[in-house]
Write a protein that holds these residues in place. Structure first.
Motif, PDB file in Angstrom:
ATOM      1  N   GLU A   1      44.324  22.898  41.284  1.00  0.00           N
ATOM      2  CA  GLU A   1      45.015  23.853  42.163  1.00  0.00           C
ATOM      3  C   GLU A   1      44.166  24.164  43.390  1.00  0.00           C
ATOM      4  OE1 GLU A   1      46.163  27.660  40.443  1.00  0.00           O
ATOM      5  OE2 GLU A   1      47.684  27.920  41.982  1.00  0.00           O
ATOM      6  N   ALA A   2      42.846  24.180  43.217  1.00  0.00           N
ATOM      7  CA  ALA A   2      41.954  24.405  44.365  1.00  0.00           C
ATOM      8  C   ALA A   2      42.146  23.276  45.377  1.00  0.00           C
ATOM      9  CB  ALA A   2      40.502  24.474  43.899  1.00  0.00           C
ATOM     10  N   ARG A   3      42.272  22.034  44.871  1.00  0.00           N
ATOM     11  CA  ARG A   3      42.477  20.873  45.763  1.00  0.00           C
ATOM     12  C   ARG A   3      43.805  21.022  46.513  1.00  0.00           C
ATOM     13  NH1 ARG A   3      41.797  17.541  42.266  1.00  0.00           N
ATOM     14  NH2 ARG A   3      39.669  16.855  42.797  1.00  0.00           N
ATOM     15  N   ALA A   4      44.840  21.364  45.778  1.00  0.00           N
ATOM     16  CA  ALA A   4      46.168  21.506  46.401  1.00  0.00           C
ATOM     17  C   ALA A   4      46.136  22.626  47.447  1.00  0.00           C
ATOM     18  CB  ALA A   4      47.201  21.820  45.321  1.00  0.00           C
ATOM     19  N   ARG A   5      45.423  23.699  47.114  1.00  0.00           N
ATOM     20  CA  ARG A   5      45.298  24.860  48.009  1.00  0.00           C
ATOM     21  C   ARG A   5      44.623  24.462  49.306  1.00  0.00           C
ATOM     22  NH1 ARG A   5      44.699  29.901  45.948  1.00  0.00           N
ATOM     23  NH2 ARG A   5      46.288  29.282  44.471  1.00  0.00           N
ATOM     24  N   LEU A   6      43.501  23.730  49.229  1.00  0.00           N
ATOM     25  CA  LEU A   6      42.760  23.342  50.430  1.00  0.00           C
ATOM     26  C   LEU A   6      43.581  22.354  51.273  1.00  0.00           C
ATOM     27  CD1 LEU A   6      39.182  23.081  48.907  1.00  0.00           C
ATOM     28  CD2 LEU A   6      40.076  24.881  50.392  1.00  0.00           C
ATOM     29  N   ARG A   7      44.341  21.479  50.625  1.00  0.00           N
ATOM     30  CA  ARG A   7      45.207  20.567  51.379  1.00  0.00           C
ATOM     31  C   ARG A   7      46.248  21.361  52.168  1.00  0.00           C
ATOM     32  NH1 ARG A   7      46.304  15.735  46.894  1.00  0.00           N
ATOM     33  NH2 ARG A   7      44.251  14.713  47.087  1.00  0.00           N
ATOM     34  N   GLU A   8      46.716  22.451  51.536  1.00  0.00           N
ATOM     35  CA  GLU A   8      47.740  23.279  52.187  1.00  0.00           C
ATOM     36  C   GLU A   8      47.165  24.059  53.372  1.00  0.00           C
ATOM     37  OE1 GLU A   8      49.776  25.167  48.974  1.00  0.00           O
ATOM     38  OE2 GLU A   8      51.153  26.205  50.322  1.00  0.00           O
ATOM     39  N   PHE A   9      45.902  24.526  53.220  1.00  0.00           N
ATOM     40  CA  PHE A   9      45.276  25.355  54.257  1.00  0.00           C
ATOM     41  C   PHE A   9      44.683  24.512  55.378  1.00  0.00           C
ATOM     42  CE2 PHE A   9      46.356  28.474  51.537  1.00  0.00           C
ATOM     43  CZ  PHE A   9      45.413  29.027  50.688  1.00  0.00           C
TER      44      PHE A   9
ATOM     45  N   SER B   1      37.025  32.633  43.709  1.00  0.00           N
ATOM     46  CA  SER B   1      37.330  33.070  45.076  1.00  0.00           C
ATOM     47  C   SER B   1      38.786  32.757  45.414  1.00  0.00           C
ATOM     48  CB  SER B   1      36.416  32.330  46.066  1.00  0.00           C
ATOM     49  OG  SER B   1      36.900  32.520  47.370  1.00  0.00           O
ATOM     50  N   VAL B   2      39.452  33.740  46.020  1.00  0.00           N
ATOM     51  CA  VAL B   2      40.910  33.614  46.227  1.00  0.00           C
ATOM     52  C   VAL B   2      41.264  32.407  47.093  1.00  0.00           C
ATOM     53  CG1 VAL B   2      41.058  35.132  48.261  1.00  0.00           C
ATOM     54  CG2 VAL B   2      42.998  34.980  46.663  1.00  0.00           C
ATOM     55  N   GLY B   3      40.361  32.000  47.974  1.00  0.00           N
ATOM     56  CA  GLY B   3      40.702  30.896  48.872  1.00  0.00           C
ATOM     57  C   GLY B   3      40.114  29.571  48.450  1.00  0.00           C
ATOM     58  N   ALA B   4      39.467  29.533  47.275  1.00  0.00           N
ATOM     59  CA  ALA B   4      38.791  28.320  46.761  1.00  0.00           C
ATOM     60  C   ALA B   4      37.645  27.918  47.680  1.00  0.00           C
ATOM     61  CB  ALA B   4      39.788  27.160  46.616  1.00  0.00           C
TER      62      ALA B   4
END
Ligand SMILES: Nc1nc2c(ncn2[C@@H]2O[C@H](COP(=O)(O)OP(=O)(O)OP(=O)(O)O)[C@@H](O)[C@H]2O)c(=O)[nH]1
Length: 198
Positions: A93-101, A154-157
């Motif tokens: 999910e951290a990976r998916a999150r960073l791809r999104e941001f 951390s909320v933003g990974a």
């Protein structure tokens, strides 16, 4: 002076207070954050209100058992295009999150309050924005491998105070608020209440 309690399990919030020389104890709250978020979203609250409600709930829940203490509650939610993001549950999910941001600007809604005798004496919310570099999948994988699982706290990974800084080309707002606690207005209030000498 009265006892100061941090009603948070966040190591970086504790670190910021410790580094500032604030004498405090830690009593994490037992509130059901997910239930509060669901209720707030159902009520149509915006992300600022949700972070504030959560910070208040944490402070009040600990203040119930420590009525004379100054109890600090804090919460941080991440917003992108109005969507609320919680801490990533795992590295996928951290990976998916960073791809999104990647390549985009997100906001951290960082709320804090102080309760004493079951009453909120003070509260503040700050919302710094962070613009992430455009990151290739390979860069994200290298970062995750180097940063490790501690970024899941951390909320933003990311951890801006360490290699997470390499993910950004701009931040606007207070550094402490990004890490999770609007520290300077909190210290000002504690001074006003004569809980700190300066
Ligand atoms: N180290 C670090 N932590 C960050 C950063 N940005 C956000 N965080 C943390 O992300 C977490 C946001 O989740 P919250 O629900 O507010 O707090 P928590 O960690 O679950 O702790 P509680 O207060 O017990 O709920 C906080 O611990 C913040 O300190 C950062 O750049 N560095």
């Amino acid at each position: 002076m009265s006892r100061i309690i941090l009603a948070s399990g966040s190591w970086i919030r504790a670190q910021m207070l410790r580094n500032a020389g604030v004498p405090f104890d830690i009593v994490p709250s037992e509130v059901d954050e997910a239930a509060i978020k669901r209720r707030c979203l159902g009520d149509g609250d915006d992300l600022r209100d949700i972070a504030m409600r959560l910070a208040e709930a944490k402070a009040l829940s600990v203040s119930r058992n420590h009525p004379d203490a100054y109890v600090i509650g804090a919460d941080q939610v991440l917003g992108l295009d109005g969507h609320l993001y919680d801490k990533p549950v795992d590295m996928d999910e951290a990976r998916a999150r960073l791809r999104e941001f990647s390549g985009r600007k997100h906001t951290l809604y960082s709320a804090a309050c102080i309760a004493r005798g079951q009453t909120i004496l003070w509260q503040v919310i700050d919302y710094p924005t962070l613009t992430m570099c455009t990151l290739s999948d390979d860069t994200i994988d290298r970062y995750l491998a180097e940063a490790g699982e501690e970024i899941l706290s951390s909320v933003g990974a990311y951890q801006l105070e360490s290699i997470g800084a390499r993910l950004f080309h701009q931040v606007h707002g207070n550094y402490f608020s990004i890490l999770g606690l609007p520290l300077l207005p909190l210290l000002a209030f504690l001074r006003e209440q004569k809980q700190l000498e300066y």
